[in-house]
Design a protein around this motif. Structure first.
Motif, PDB file in Angstrom:
ATOM      1  N   GLU A   5       0.821  -1.203   0.000  1.00  0.00           N
ATOM      2  CA  GLU A   5       0.000   0.000   0.000  1.00  0.00           C
ATOM      3  C   GLU A   5       0.855   1.253   0.000  1.00  0.00           C
ATOM      4  O   GLU A   5       0.568   2.218  -0.705  1.00  0.00           O
ATOM      5  N   GLU A   6       1.939   1.235   0.780  1.00  0.00           N
ATOM      6  CA  GLU A   6       2.765   2.437   0.895  1.00  0.00           C
ATOM      7  C   GLU A   6       3.538   2.724  -0.387  1.00  0.00           C
ATOM      8  O   GLU A   6       3.973   3.850  -0.606  1.00  0.00           O
ATOM      9  N   SER A   7       3.741   1.707  -1.246  1.00  0.00           N
ATOM     10  CA  SER A   7       4.576   1.899  -2.427  1.00  0.00           C
ATOM     11  C   SER A   7       3.769   1.991  -3.708  1.00  0.00           C
ATOM     12  O   SER A   7       4.320   1.936  -4.794  1.00  0.00           O
ATOM     13  N   GLU A   8       2.450   2.149  -3.602  1.00  0.00           N
ATOM     14  CA  GLU A   8       1.625   2.192  -4.799  1.00  0.00           C
ATOM     15  C   GLU A   8       1.936   3.399  -5.684  1.00  0.00           C
ATOM     16  O   GLU A   8       1.637   3.400  -6.872  1.00  0.00           O
ATOM     17  N   HIS A   9       2.530   4.453  -5.095  1.00  0.00           N
ATOM     18  CA  HIS A   9       2.834   5.638  -5.886  1.00  0.00           C
ATOM     19  C   HIS A   9       4.056   5.434  -6.766  1.00  0.00           C
ATOM     20  O   HIS A   9       4.335   6.247  -7.633  1.00  0.00           O
ATOM     21  N   PHE A  10       4.809   4.357  -6.566  1.00  0.00           N
ATOM     22  CA  PHE A  10       5.935   4.062  -7.432  1.00  0.00           C
ATOM     23  C   PHE A  10       5.435   3.428  -8.728  1.00  0.00           C
ATOM     24  O   PHE A  10       4.567   2.561  -8.709  1.00  0.00           O
ATOM     25  N   GLY A  77      17.254  11.207 -14.510  1.00  0.00           N
ATOM     26  CA  GLY A  77      16.012  11.068 -15.261  1.00  0.00           C
ATOM     27  C   GLY A  77      15.677   9.634 -15.610  1.00  0.00           C
ATOM     28  O   GLY A  77      14.960   9.383 -16.590  1.00  0.00           O
ATOM     29  N   LYS A  78      16.146   8.684 -14.782  1.00  0.00           N
ATOM     30  CA  LYS A  78      15.995   7.273 -15.134  1.00  0.00           C
ATOM     31  C   LYS A  78      15.218   6.463 -14.105  1.00  0.00           C
ATOM     32  O   LYS A  78      15.245   5.235 -14.135  1.00  0.00           O
ATOM     33  N   SER A  79      14.493   7.135 -13.223  1.00  0.00           N
ATOM     34  CA  SER A  79      13.725   6.408 -12.209  1.00  0.00           C
ATOM     35  C   SER A  79      12.646   5.524 -12.816  1.00  0.00           C
ATOM     36  O   SER A  79      12.251   4.513 -12.214  1.00  0.00           O
ATOM     37  N   ASP A  80      12.170   5.876 -14.014  1.00  0.00           N
ATOM     38  CA  ASP A  80      11.123   5.103 -14.661  1.00  0.00           C
ATOM     39  C   ASP A  80      11.650   4.110 -15.678  1.00  0.00           C
ATOM     40  O   ASP A  80      10.869   3.472 -16.394  1.00  0.00           O
ATOM     41  N   SER A  81      12.981   3.965 -15.731  1.00  0.00           N
ATOM     42  CA  SER A  81      13.547   3.024 -16.699  1.00  0.00           C
ATOM     43  C   SER A  81      14.631   2.126 -16.116  1.00  0.00           C
ATOM     44  O   SER A  81      14.805   0.990 -16.586  1.00  0.00           O
ATOM     45  N   VAL A  82      15.350   2.585 -15.115  1.00  0.00           N
ATOM     46  CA  VAL A  82      16.415   1.796 -14.493  1.00  0.00           C
ATOM     47  C   VAL A  82      15.924   1.259 -13.155  1.00  0.00           C
ATOM     48  O   VAL A  82      15.634   2.026 -12.231  1.00  0.00           O
ATOM     49  N   ALA A  83      15.809  -0.050 -13.045  1.00  0.00           N
ATOM     50  CA  ALA A  83      15.366  -0.666 -11.794  1.00  0.00           C
ATOM     51  C   ALA A  83      16.494  -0.627 -10.771  1.00  0.00           C
ATOM     52  O   ALA A  83      17.661  -0.854 -11.104  1.00  0.00           O
ATOM     53  N   PHE A  84      16.124  -0.379  -9.527  1.00  0.00           N
ATOM     54  CA  PHE A  84      17.068  -0.330  -8.415  1.00  0.00           C
ATOM     55  C   PHE A  84      16.605  -1.314  -7.353  1.00  0.00           C
ATOM     56  O   PHE A  84      15.516  -1.159  -6.793  1.00  0.00           O
ATOM     57  N   GLY A 100       9.287   6.130   1.120  1.00  0.00           N
ATOM     58  CA  GLY A 100       9.221   6.891  -0.108  1.00  0.00           C
ATOM     59  C   GLY A 100      10.513   6.935  -0.888  1.00  0.00           C
ATOM     60  O   GLY A 100      10.651   7.714  -1.832  1.00  0.00           O
ATOM     61  N   ILE A 101      11.481   6.094  -0.522  1.00  0.00           N
ATOM     62  CA  ILE A 101      12.726   5.982  -1.278  1.00  0.00           C
ATOM     63  C   ILE A 101      12.473   5.034  -2.448  1.00  0.00           C
ATOM     64  O   ILE A 101      11.984   3.926  -2.262  1.00  0.00           O
ATOM     65  N   LYS A 102      12.826   5.441  -3.669  1.00  0.00           N
ATOM     66  CA  LYS A 102      12.474   4.678  -4.868  1.00  0.00           C
ATOM     67  C   LYS A 102      13.374   3.457  -5.015  1.00  0.00           C
ATOM     68  O   LYS A 102      14.299   3.405  -5.810  1.00  0.00           O
ATOM     69  N   VAL A 103      13.079   2.451  -4.200  1.00  0.00           N
ATOM     70  CA  VAL A 103      13.686   1.134  -4.335  1.00  0.00           C
ATOM     71  C   VAL A 103      12.654   0.247  -5.011  1.00  0.00           C
ATOM     72  O   VAL A 103      11.534   0.106  -4.525  1.00  0.00           O
ATOM     73  N   ASP A 104      13.035  -0.357  -6.141  1.00  0.00           N
ATOM     74  CA  ASP A 104      12.067  -1.107  -6.933  1.00  0.00           C
ATOM     75  C   ASP A 104      11.853  -2.526  -6.447  1.00  0.00           C
ATOM     76  O   ASP A 104      10.837  -3.147  -6.791  1.00  0.00           O
ATOM     77  N   GLY A 105      12.787  -3.059  -5.651  1.00  0.00           N
ATOM     78  CA  GLY A 105      12.598  -4.417  -5.168  1.00  0.00           C
ATOM     79  C   GLY A 105      13.861  -4.999  -4.571  1.00  0.00           C
ATOM     80  O   GLY A 105      14.705  -4.275  -4.037  1.00  0.00           O
ATOM     81  N   VAL A 106      13.992  -6.318  -4.714  1.00  0.00           N
ATOM     82  CA  VAL A 106      15.098  -7.037  -4.085  1.00  0.00           C
ATOM     83  C   VAL A 106      15.650  -8.104  -5.024  1.00  0.00           C
ATOM     84  O   VAL A 106      14.978  -8.539  -5.959  1.00  0.00           O
ATOM     85  N   HIS A 107      16.876  -8.508  -4.709  1.00  0.00           N
ATOM     86  CA  HIS A 107      17.441  -9.723  -5.293  1.00  0.00           C
ATOM     87  C   HIS A 107      17.857 -10.609  -4.133  1.00  0.00           C
ATOM     88  O   HIS A 107      18.589 -10.156  -3.244  1.00  0.00           O
ATOM     89  N   VAL A 108      17.386 -11.840  -4.120  1.00  0.00           N
ATOM     90  CA  VAL A 108      17.680 -12.744  -3.016  1.00  0.00           C
ATOM     91  C   VAL A 108      18.317 -14.029  -3.525  1.00  0.00           C
ATOM     92  O   VAL A 108      18.172 -14.396  -4.694  1.00  0.00           O
TER      93      VAL A 108
END
Length: 244
Positions: A5-10, A77-84, A100-108
């Protein structure tokens, strides 16, 4: 599902994920130089995905680094193209997204949090990668329900000082895939495969002839005297080989 819910704005990058040029980086790999600055140089060189791997940092330190990297990606200018993504620390990735830090996910890895619980915690928008270095592990990954993970990380192509644990079997023996092994895993995987572990420019043409979706490096960029130039050479070699 507070994290979801908190990350829906990403904006989710799951459908547009580009792992063709993947940088893994942390404070241990930069020869004392600023991590975020090297990420900025690598972005100028064409890197398409960034993983923060800070094995010896605590949660607060990783959050601070993540904020710096996310800011660099945003300024480029790459927040919408480069995954972090953040390596291993699902808790930190969740916290960053809630903050609200633009972290797109994880690698495990295979011994980290089960990816099904990663997905439940991070929600449907997050990018999730999973390491798998053998045919048996890829077969198990293929059996996961659809929508759990987005890509597979495979390696090492060569023994790597940056990731000495990568490719070590349960009996403690090093299991090196080489390009032929990467080709086999990419062939049988349901998911895109990014390959690395000791990769240099010399390996790129052969990797590009497999079905791998891309390559990952650590020291080849993070430890380079000129990270931007190093990234440019790797990206150019991959693009050139893929056009053949």
């Amino acid at each position: 599902m507070e994290g979801a819910e908190e990350s829906e704005h990403f904006q989710s990058l799951r459908d547009s994920l580009d792992i063709s040029a993947y940088l893994v980086i942390g404070p241990e790999n930069t020869k004392g130089r600023d991590v975020a600055a090297i990420v900025g140089d690598a972005l100028l060189g064409g890197i398409t995905c960034v993983q923060l791997r800070a094995k010896h940092s605590d949660a607060s330190q990783i959050v601070a680094l993540a904020r710096q990297i996310a800011d660099v990606i945003s300024r480029a200018g790459k927040s919408d193209s480069v995954a972090f993504v953040i390596d291993d620390r699902v808790d930190v990735a969740w916290q960053c997204r809630c903050m609200g830090i633009k972290v797109d996910g994880v690698h495990v890895g295979q011994t980290d949090m089960d990816v099904r619980y990663c997905r439940r915690l991070l929600g449907p928008n997050a990018v999730i990668g999973l390491s798998a270095a053998t045919d048996r592990l890829v077969d198990l990954v293929n059996e996961l329900p659809s929508g759990i993970i987005d890509y597979v990380g495979a390696g090492p192509v060569h023994p790597s000082a940056s990731k000495p644990d990568c490719g070590v079997d349960a009996d403690g023996q090093m299991h090196v895939l080489a390009v032929q092994g990467i080709a086999r895993l990419a062939e049988i995987s349901r998911y895109p495969v990014v390959a690395g572990g000791g990769v240099t420019v010399a390996d790129i043409p052969a990797l590009a002839q497999t079905k791998a979706a891309g390559w990952f490096v650590i020291s080849a960029i993070a430890g380079a005297d000129d990270p931007r130039l190093a990234a440019e050479k790797l990206v150019r070699a991959w693009d050139s080989a893929r056009r053949r």
